[in-house]
Write a protein that holds these residues in place. Structure first.
Motif, PDB file in Angstrom:
ATOM      1  N   PHE A 182       8.010  -9.096  -5.766  1.00 23.97           N
ATOM      2  CA  PHE A 182       7.066  -8.557  -5.070  1.00 23.97           C
ATOM      3  C   PHE A 182       5.744  -8.936  -5.041  1.00 23.97           C
ATOM      4  CE2 PHE A 182      10.469  -5.436  -6.543  1.00 23.97           C
ATOM      5  CZ  PHE A 182      10.778  -4.940  -5.325  1.00 23.97           C
ATOM      6  N   HIS A 183       5.200  -9.018  -4.084  1.00 26.15           N
ATOM      7  CA  HIS A 183       3.572  -9.329  -3.994  1.00 26.15           C
ATOM      8  C   HIS A 183       2.953  -8.092  -3.554  1.00 26.15           C
ATOM      9  CE1 HIS A 183       4.355 -13.952  -3.372  1.00 26.15           C
ATOM     10  NE2 HIS A 183       5.024 -13.373  -4.530  1.00 26.15           N
ATOM     11  N   VAL A 184       1.702  -7.996  -4.049  1.00 29.97           N
ATOM     12  CA  VAL A 184       0.657  -7.153  -3.566  1.00 29.97           C
ATOM     13  C   VAL A 184      -0.586  -7.800  -3.239  1.00 29.97           C
ATOM     14  CG1 VAL A 184      -0.744  -4.956  -4.234  1.00 29.97           C
ATOM     15  CG2 VAL A 184       1.551  -4.967  -4.953  1.00 29.97           C
ATOM     16  N   ARG A 185      -0.902  -8.181  -2.251  1.00 33.36           N
ATOM     17  CA  ARG A 185      -2.023  -9.233  -1.714  1.00 33.36           C
ATOM     18  C   ARG A 185      -3.133  -8.341  -1.163  1.00 33.36           C
ATOM     19  NH1 ARG A 185      -0.999 -13.798   2.951  1.00 33.36           N
ATOM     20  NH2 ARG A 185      -3.016 -14.494   3.044  1.00 33.36           N
ATOM     21  N   ARG A 186      -4.198  -8.478  -1.883  1.00 31.24           N
ATOM     22  CA  ARG A 186      -5.634  -7.866  -1.327  1.00 31.24           C
ATOM     23  C   ARG A 186      -5.882  -8.670  -0.285  1.00 31.24           C
ATOM     24  NH1 ARG A 186      -7.211  -3.287  -4.300  1.00 31.24           N
ATOM     25  NH2 ARG A 186      -8.768  -3.079  -2.818  1.00 31.24           N
ATOM     26  N   LEU A 187      -6.490  -8.407   0.902  1.00 32.67           N
ATOM     27  CA  LEU A 187      -6.931  -9.422   1.726  1.00 32.67           C
ATOM     28  C   LEU A 187      -8.830  -9.144   1.739  1.00 32.67           C
ATOM     29  CD1 LEU A 187      -4.668  -8.420   4.803  1.00 32.67           C
ATOM     30  CD2 LEU A 187      -4.510 -10.326   3.142  1.00 32.67           C
ATOM     31  N   LEU A 235      -2.907   1.502  -5.860  1.00 33.03           N
ATOM     32  CA  LEU A 235      -2.999   0.069  -5.727  1.00 33.03           C
ATOM     33  C   LEU A 235      -2.894  -0.581  -7.194  1.00 33.03           C
ATOM     34  CD1 LEU A 235      -5.944  -0.363  -3.094  1.00 33.03           C
ATOM     35  CD2 LEU A 235      -3.600  -1.194  -2.803  1.00 33.03           C
ATOM     36  N   ASP A 236      -3.474  -0.205  -8.034  1.00 37.06           N
ATOM     37  CA  ASP A 236      -3.253  -0.876  -9.211  1.00 37.06           C
ATOM     38  C   ASP A 236      -1.826  -0.324 -10.097  1.00 37.06           C
ATOM     39  OD1 ASP A 236      -6.070  -1.377  -9.461  1.00 37.06           O
ATOM     40  OD2 ASP A 236      -6.719   0.051 -10.769  1.00 37.06           O
ATOM     41  N   ALA A 237      -1.210   0.550  -9.725  1.00 32.79           N
ATOM     42  CA  ALA A 237       0.215   0.971 -10.010  1.00 32.79           C
ATOM     43  C   ALA A 237       1.051   0.118  -9.151  1.00 32.79           C
ATOM     44  CB  ALA A 237       0.490   2.271  -9.987  1.00 32.79           C
ATOM     45  N   LEU A 238       0.820  -0.326  -7.984  1.00 28.28           N
ATOM     46  CA  LEU A 238       1.648  -1.308  -7.305  1.00 28.28           C
ATOM     47  C   LEU A 238       1.376  -2.736  -7.799  1.00 28.28           C
ATOM     48  CD1 LEU A 238       0.898   0.308  -3.759  1.00 28.28           C
ATOM     49  CD2 LEU A 238       3.257   0.217  -4.808  1.00 28.28           C
TER      50      LEU A 238
END
Length: 348
Positions: free
Chosen positions: A313-318, A254-257
Motif C-alpha cells: 500500500f502507498h499513501v502519497r501526499r502530493l 491520513l496518519d492512520a492510513l
C-alpha cells in the motif's frame, strides 16, 4: 485476444470536460505522436489543438469524444491508450465515468514480464513479486496523477483506477486520487453511498463531501454494507463508522492510513534486494553498462499469491495538496482502510 490493462476514471463538471481532456492529452502524449480523434466520425489529428477542435465541434448530447495516441511512460517507454470524454446526457443513460482512460493492453502497461539485473544471489519468487509491484505501482501512480491533475486547475476533484472495467466503490479500487487531502473521507463516504443506495459511482462522485455525509446520515441507524474482508471486523462497514470517520480530523485519518500502509514482515524481508535489483536494472537501461539482465515472468501462481497475501500500500501526499492511495492492481484498498479505521477505534 489482447488482455486489457487497468481502467482509470476521473470526475469533472461537464462544461470543463473537454478542457480537462486537452490538458491530459498535452500532459501524456509522446513527442511527434499522431492522435486519432473519434466522435460520430473518425479523424486523424496532428496536434492537441486540432484534436480538441474536432471534439468541440461534435461533443454533446449522445456524442462522446474519444482520443487514441501513444503516451510517454517513465524511462522513455511508450504505451497506446484511449481517453473517452462522455457528455452528461450520455452518462445519464449509460454511466461510464465523465472521463475514462485505458491502456490498450497489459503488454504496454501492466506487463508481468521484465528483464532484470539480478546481480549476485539466487532467484526468489518473493523478491521478484516485490520488484514487479514496485515497477507497476510507480507507473500506475504516475499515470493516475497525470490523468487527474495534468495542471493546477483543480478541475478534477477525484479519480480512481481498477484492474476491472467499472468505477466501483473507491475502497474496492486499486488506487484513488483526491485533489484535497483533507477530503480523504470522500472515498469512504462515496463507497458507502454507492454500496448502500446502489447509485452509480460515476453519477455521484462529484457530490460535495457535505452532501455525501448527508446521504450517509439519512440511512437508518445501524445500517451496514457488506465488504470483502478477511477478518471479522472488515467484513462489513456501518453507517456509524463512516460518520465517525468523517467527524475525525482529516490529519488523523491520513496518519492512520499512512501507518496502516507499512509493509508486513514478509514484504520487508524481500524489499532491500528488490530495491537493489530495480536500481541496478534502471542504471543499466540508462548507461548501457553493467551485468547482464535476465527475463523474468511474474504472472505465476506463486508471484500472484504472494502479492495478494501481502498487498503493498502507498499513501502519497502530493505537492498540490492532493493525495493518492494505491495498491497492486490485483488487490484492493479496503484492507488499508479497515486497518486504519480499526486503529482509530472507529469500527463498530
Amino acid at each position: 485476444m489482447r488482455e486489457l490493462g487497468p481502467e482509470f476514471f476521473a470526475w469533472c463538471d461537464e462544461p470543463e470536460r473537454l478542457d480537462a481532456l486537452g490538458a491530459t492529452l498535452s500532459s501524456l502524449i509522446a513527442p511527434g505522436a499522431l492522435i486519432r480523434a473519434q466522435t460520430d466520425e473518425d479523424f486523424e489529428a496532428g496536434s492537441v489543438d486540432e484534436a480538441l477542435a474536432i471534439a468541440r465541434a461534435r461533443f454533446g448530447g449522445q456524442t462522446s469524444a474519444r482520443v487514441s495516441f501513444r503516451m510517454m511512460l517513465r524511462g522513455s517507454r511508450r504505451a497506446l491508450i484511449d481517453i473517452w470524454c462522455h457528455s452528461e446526457e450520455r452518462e445519464r443513460q449509460v454511466p461510464h465515468g465523465p472521463l475514462t482512460l485505458n491502456p490498450w493492453g497489459k503488454q504496454d502497461f501492466l506487463s508481468s514480464d521484465f528483464d532484470l539485473a539480478w546481480g549476485r544471489g539466487p532467484r526468489s519468487i518473493q523478491v521478484e513479486a516485490v520488484v514487479a509491484s514496485q515497477l507497476i505501482l510507480d507507473d500506475l501512480e504516475d499515470l493516475l496523477v497525470r490523468f487527474c491533475a495534468p495542471d493546477a486547475s483543480g478541475r478534477i476533484p477525484t479519480g480512481a483506477c481498477t484492474h476491472g472495467v467499472h468505477w466501483h466503490a473507491p475502497v474496492d479500487m486499486c488506487a484513488t486520487y483526491n485533489a484535497k487531502a483533507e477530503e480523504i473521507g470522500r472515498d469512504l463516504a462515496l463507497s458507502w453511498v454507492h454500496l448502500h443506495d446502489k447509485d452509480s459511482v460515476s453519477r455521484i462522485a462529484g457530490m460535495s463531501l457535505q452532501a455525501l455525509r448527508a446521504r450517509v446520515e439519512a440511512a437508518p441507524r445501524g445500517a451496514l454494507v457488506t465488504m470483502k474482508g478477511k477478518s471479522k471486523h472488515s467484513r462489513s462497514l456501518s453507517r456509524e463508522t463512516v460518520l465517525k470517520a468523517l467527524a475525525a480530523p482529516p490529519s488523523a485519518l491520513l496518519d492512520a492510513l499512512g501507518a496502516s500502509a507499512a509493509p508486513d514482515d514478509a514484504w520487508r524481508a524481500a524489499a532491500p534486494r528488490a530495491t537493489a535489483i530495480v536500481d541496478l536494472t534502471r542504471q543499466i537501461a540508462e548507461t548501457g553498462e553493467g551485468p547482464p539482465t535476465w527475463p523474468v515472468c511474474t504472472s505465476t501462481h506463486g508471484h500472484i499469491h504472494f502479492v495478494k497475501k501481502h498487498p503493498p500500500f502507498h499513501v502519497r501526499r502530493l505537492a498540490s495538496g492532493g493525495v493518492v492511495l494505491a495498491t497492486h492492481p490485483y488487490c484492493s484498498l479496503w484492507p488499508l482502510w479497515a486497518n486504519a479505521l480499526s486503529a482509530l477505534g472507529l469500527m463498530s
